[in-house]
Design a protein around this motif. Structure first.
Motif, PDB file in Angstrom:
ATOM      1  N   ILE A  94      31.765  29.237  33.046  1.00  0.00           N
ATOM      2  CA  ILE A  94      32.613  29.074  34.241  1.00  0.00           C
ATOM      3  C   ILE A  94      32.521  30.363  35.059  1.00  0.00           C
ATOM      4  CG2 ILE A  94      35.035  28.921  34.973  1.00  0.00           C
ATOM      5  CD1 ILE A  94      33.986  26.214  34.127  1.00  0.00           C
ATOM      6  N   GLU A  95      32.273  30.199  36.370  1.00  0.00           N
ATOM      7  CA  GLU A  95      32.039  31.353  37.244  1.00  0.00           C
ATOM      8  C   GLU A  95      33.180  31.518  38.245  1.00  0.00           C
ATOM      9  OE1 GLU A  95      28.804  29.535  39.099  1.00  0.00           O
ATOM     10  OE2 GLU A  95      27.446  29.702  37.379  1.00  0.00           O
ATOM     11  N   ARG A  96      33.066  32.592  39.064  1.00  0.00           N
ATOM     12  CA  ARG A  96      34.111  32.862  40.062  1.00  0.00           C
ATOM     13  C   ARG A  96      34.365  31.660  40.970  1.00  0.00           C
ATOM     14  NH1 ARG A  96      35.436  37.951  41.669  1.00  0.00           N
ATOM     15  NH2 ARG A  96      37.111  36.895  42.773  1.00  0.00           N
ATOM     16  N   LYS A  97      33.320  30.918  41.304  1.00  0.00           N
ATOM     17  CA  LYS A  97      33.492  29.782  42.230  1.00  0.00           C
ATOM     18  C   LYS A  97      33.836  28.482  41.506  1.00  0.00           C
ATOM     19  CE  LYS A  97      31.519  31.262  46.426  1.00  0.00           C
ATOM     20  NZ  LYS A  97      32.604  31.936  46.997  1.00  0.00           N
ATOM     21  N   SER A  98      33.841  28.538  40.183  1.00  0.00           N
ATOM     22  CA  SER A  98      34.178  27.331  39.420  1.00  0.00           C
ATOM     23  C   SER A  98      35.679  27.058  39.529  1.00  0.00           C
ATOM     24  CB  SER A  98      33.824  27.521  37.945  1.00  0.00           C
ATOM     25  OG  SER A  98      32.485  27.930  37.790  1.00  0.00           O
ATOM     26  N   PHE A  99      36.109  25.938  38.961  1.00  0.00           N
ATOM     27  CA  PHE A  99      37.543  25.625  39.032  1.00  0.00           C
ATOM     28  C   PHE A  99      37.999  24.892  37.782  1.00  0.00           C
ATOM     29  CE2 PHE A  99      37.358  21.051  40.127  1.00  0.00           C
ATOM     30  CZ  PHE A  99      36.028  20.941  40.510  1.00  0.00           C
ATOM     31  N   ILE A 100      39.330  24.881  37.644  1.00  0.00           N
ATOM     32  CA  ILE A 100      39.964  24.217  36.502  1.00  0.00           C
ATOM     33  C   ILE A 100      40.780  23.049  37.024  1.00  0.00           C
ATOM     34  CG2 ILE A 100      41.830  24.520  34.790  1.00  0.00           C
ATOM     35  CD1 ILE A 100      40.785  27.378  34.359  1.00  0.00           C
ATOM     36  N   ILE A 108      50.712  21.531  30.287  1.00  0.00           N
ATOM     37  CA  ILE A 108      49.301  21.745  30.640  1.00  0.00           C
ATOM     38  C   ILE A 108      49.179  22.406  32.017  1.00  0.00           C
ATOM     39  CG2 ILE A 108      47.184  20.475  31.273  1.00  0.00           C
ATOM     40  CD1 ILE A 108      47.596  20.888  28.213  1.00  0.00           C
ATOM     41  N   GLY A 109      50.009  21.985  32.967  1.00  0.00           N
ATOM     42  CA  GLY A 109      49.941  22.580  34.313  1.00  0.00           C
ATOM     43  C   GLY A 109      50.239  24.069  34.277  1.00  0.00           C
ATOM     44  N   ASP A 110      51.302  24.443  33.550  1.00  0.00           N
ATOM     45  CA  ASP A 110      51.674  25.868  33.475  1.00  0.00           C
ATOM     46  C   ASP A 110      50.597  26.683  32.757  1.00  0.00           C
ATOM     47  OD1 ASP A 110      54.044  25.083  34.639  1.00  0.00           O
ATOM     48  OD2 ASP A 110      55.348  25.981  33.134  1.00  0.00           O
ATOM     49  N   LEU A 111      50.108  26.133  31.641  1.00  0.00           N
ATOM     50  CA  LEU A 111      49.106  26.852  30.843  1.00  0.00           C
ATOM     51  C   LEU A 111      47.766  26.956  31.581  1.00  0.00           C
ATOM     52  CD1 LEU A 111      48.179  27.675  27.684  1.00  0.00           C
ATOM     53  CD2 LEU A 111      46.872  25.611  28.101  1.00  0.00           C
ATOM     54  N   ALA A 112      47.253  25.808  32.049  1.00  0.00           N
ATOM     55  CA  ALA A 112      45.935  25.813  32.718  1.00  0.00           C
ATOM     56  C   ALA A 112      46.009  26.626  34.005  1.00  0.00           C
ATOM     57  CB  ALA A 112      45.499  24.371  33.002  1.00  0.00           C
ATOM     58  N   GLY A 113      47.154  26.568  34.683  1.00  0.00           N
ATOM     59  CA  GLY A 113      47.321  27.369  35.901  1.00  0.00           C
ATOM     60  C   GLY A 113      47.290  28.855  35.579  1.00  0.00           C
ATOM     61  N   PHE A 114      47.889  29.228  34.448  1.00  0.00           N
ATOM     62  CA  PHE A 114      47.876  30.649  34.055  1.00  0.00           C
ATOM     63  C   PHE A 114      46.456  31.086  33.676  1.00  0.00           C
ATOM     64  CE2 PHE A 114      48.395  34.145  30.979  1.00  0.00           C
ATOM     65  CZ  PHE A 114      49.007  35.057  31.828  1.00  0.00           C
ATOM     66  N   VAL A 115      45.745  30.211  32.987  1.00  0.00           N
ATOM     67  CA  VAL A 115      44.347  30.519  32.654  1.00  0.00           C
ATOM     68  C   VAL A 115      43.560  30.717  33.957  1.00  0.00           C
ATOM     69  CG1 VAL A 115      42.231  29.562  31.629  1.00  0.00           C
ATOM     70  CG2 VAL A 115      44.410  29.342  30.409  1.00  0.00           C
ATOM     71  N   ALA A 116      43.776  29.809  34.929  1.00  0.00           N
ATOM     72  CA  ALA A 116      43.064  29.923  36.220  1.00  0.00           C
ATOM     73  C   ALA A 116      43.465  31.197  36.961  1.00  0.00           C
ATOM     74  CB  ALA A 116      43.342  28.691  37.077  1.00  0.00           C
ATOM     75  N   ALA A 117      44.725  31.588  36.835  1.00  0.00           N
ATOM     76  CA  ALA A 117      45.205  32.779  37.557  1.00  0.00           C
ATOM     77  C   ALA A 117      44.570  34.061  37.025  1.00  0.00           C
ATOM     78  CB  ALA A 117      46.724  32.883  37.436  1.00  0.00           C
ATOM     79  N   GLY A 122      41.053  35.362  38.492  1.00  0.00           N
ATOM     80  CA  GLY A 122      41.593  34.269  39.301  1.00  0.00           C
ATOM     81  C   GLY A 122      40.524  33.342  39.841  1.00  0.00           C
ATOM     82  N   ILE A 123      40.579  32.071  39.402  1.00  0.00           N
ATOM     83  CA  ILE A 123      39.686  31.057  39.972  1.00  0.00           C
ATOM     84  C   ILE A 123      40.543  29.902  40.472  1.00  0.00           C
ATOM     85  CG2 ILE A 123      37.735  31.703  38.470  1.00  0.00           C
ATOM     86  CD1 ILE A 123      38.328  29.240  36.747  1.00  0.00           C
ATOM     87  N   ALA A 124      39.914  28.991  41.194  1.00  0.00           N
ATOM     88  CA  ALA A 124      40.658  27.870  41.801  1.00  0.00           C
ATOM     89  C   ALA A 124      41.132  26.891  40.731  1.00  0.00           C
ATOM     90  CB  ALA A 124      39.753  27.158  42.796  1.00  0.00           C
ATOM     91  N   PHE A 125      42.230  26.207  41.024  1.00  0.00           N
ATOM     92  CA  PHE A 125      42.612  25.109  40.125  1.00  0.00           C
ATOM     93  C   PHE A 125      43.270  23.969  40.894  1.00  0.00           C
ATOM     94  CE2 PHE A 125      47.161  24.984  38.493  1.00  0.00           C
ATOM     95  CZ  PHE A 125      47.713  25.902  39.370  1.00  0.00           C
ATOM     96  N   VAL A 126      43.148  22.795  40.279  1.00  0.00           N
ATOM     97  CA  VAL A 126      43.676  21.562  40.869  1.00  0.00           C
ATOM     98  C   VAL A 126      44.660  20.980  39.874  1.00  0.00           C
ATOM     99  CG1 VAL A 126      43.030  19.187  41.517  1.00  0.00           C
ATOM    100  CG2 VAL A 126      41.580  21.111  42.213  1.00  0.00           C
TER     101      VAL A 126
END
Ligand code: NAD
Ligand code: GLY
Length: 363
Positions: A94-100, A108-117, A122-126
């Protein structure tokens, strides 16, 4: 399809509320112009139902997804799971331009968002929230984080998603108790900001409880719009965002003092709503009839409005309230209602009155 804008300058995003959205997840992500590699983070319950559809949609749209399936439950919201996710993201390059993609409830939202942050700074997340609570609350506003042994949500960040997709079809598989727990937050939006939403809940509770699609589409969109409006005024929670905590001062203390998991979040805050309504009557003149309406709409949602409270439990409740983030100089602060649909935050309440409010919710 209802869409709600969250206007936050270059961190603005859209919340889309509708049916069959997971099937078009890939197409919707492509419009964001983000990288090709991505990771879908989900839990075992949600993954079994929706994981394959999410991955398939992303592949059809030209993405290269990997699926990370975690155990379901609050214990997953930990630094140990964050570490596990980092390792899997690195293995999938997973790279800088990749996303979660966070596919699941608030855990899951809180955890995956923290991983993305935090991954690669910091990478993008949906967000693809699949519980009612996550659709109307946790997926919107960018609060992400995990728990420590010392308490819930003690490690976190503000990291806004790039898109929120509330697929109403996912609500059909949600266990009844989880669905009703989400209604505790829905009622909150009526109390804090929208008397007509509150009236709608009173009039259309049968349709709400049967998860009627058109009714829930309008309700989820309205709750998201209220949250978006409040977050836009106070993204980092220094002022009016506190309004979202109506019922939460006592609700959080109930969760904390009886042990997490015994009552679901929405159940604990339903009791907190009733206590806050009584305090609102005493301090701000909320009508007795309105206190009764709040209690009734929660009961009709199938939520508890009272709590067994032997002496030691009351002591533990008080101790938990003192740990609340809203305590300032030893005084507990509340969000209180002047009327249904109109609330104020930062209301200092003396201990004697908090005690009186606890008497009002004692079983
Ligand atoms: P959850 O994520 O644990 O989901 C509840 C249960 O429902 C889980 O077992 C899950 O596997 C299952 N599930 C989820 N979607 C399903 C579906 N469509 N069909 C069948 N089963 C499904 O719990 P939650 O109530 O969604 O979220 C609670 C978390 O949210 C807490 O950690 C809380 O701290 C957090 N939260 C965060 C914010 C915020 O602003 N970030 C706000 C409120 C709550
Ligand atoms: N759920 C409270 C907030 O987002 O501020």
């Amino acid at each position: 399809m209802p869409t709600v804008q969250v206007p936050l300058g270059n961190r603005s995003y859209e919340i889309q509320v509708g049916n069959r959205l997971i099937a078009s997840l890939g197409e919707r992500c492509r419009r964001l112009k983000i990288g090709t590699r991505c990771a879908v983070i989900t839990d075992a319950n949600v993954g079994a139902k929706y994981g394959e559809a999410a991955v398939k949609s992303l592949k059809i749209a030209g993405f290269t997804p990997t699926l990370i399936t975690l155990d379901a439950g609050e214990n997953t919201k930990s630094l140990a799971t964050v570490q596990k996710c980092y390792d899997l993201l690195a293995a999938h390059r997973i790279e800088r331009k990749s996303f979660i993609v966070a596919l699941g409830g608030g855990v899951i939202g809180d955890l995956a968002g923290f991983v993305a942050a935090t991954y690669l700074r910091g990478i993008a997340f949906v967000q693809v929230p699949t519980t009612l609570l996550a659709q109307v609350d946790s997926s919107v506003g960018g609060k992400v984080g995990v728990n420590l042994k010392a308490g819930k949500n003690l490690v976190g960040a503000f990291h806004q998603p790039r898109l929120v997709l509330c697929d109403l079809d996912t609500l059909s598989t949600l266990p009844d108790r989880e669905y009703r727990s989400g209604l505790g937050e829905v009622v909150k939006y009526g109390i804090i900001h929208d008397a007509s939403l509150f009236q709608k809940l009173e009039k259309q509770m049968d349709a709400v409880l049967s998860r009627q699609a058109a009714t829930m589409s309008a309700i989820v969109a309205r709750c998201c719009a209220i949250k978006a409006e409040i977050v836009a005024k106070d993204e980092t929670d220094n002022g009016p965002r506190a309004l979202l905590n109506f019922g939460h001062t006592i609700g959080h203390a109930i969760e904390n003092s009886i042990g997490y998991g015994k009552l679901l979040h929405g159940e604990a805050i339903a009791i907190g709503h009733v206590a806050a309504a009584h305090l609102s009557a005493r301090r701000l003149g909320l009508g007795a009839e309105d206190v009764g309406r709040i209690r009734t709409v929660l009961q009709r949602s199938g939520l508890p409005v009272t709590l067994k409270m032997p002496g030691d439990k009351r002591d533990r409740l008080f101790a938990a309230m003192r740990l609340d983030k809203k305590v300032q100089a030893g005084e507990i602060h509340f969000v209180l209602a002047e009327a249904i649909g109109r609330t104020v935050f930062g209301q200092r309440v003396p201990d004697a009155e908090v005690n009186w409010a606890l008497d009002q919710i004692k079983e």
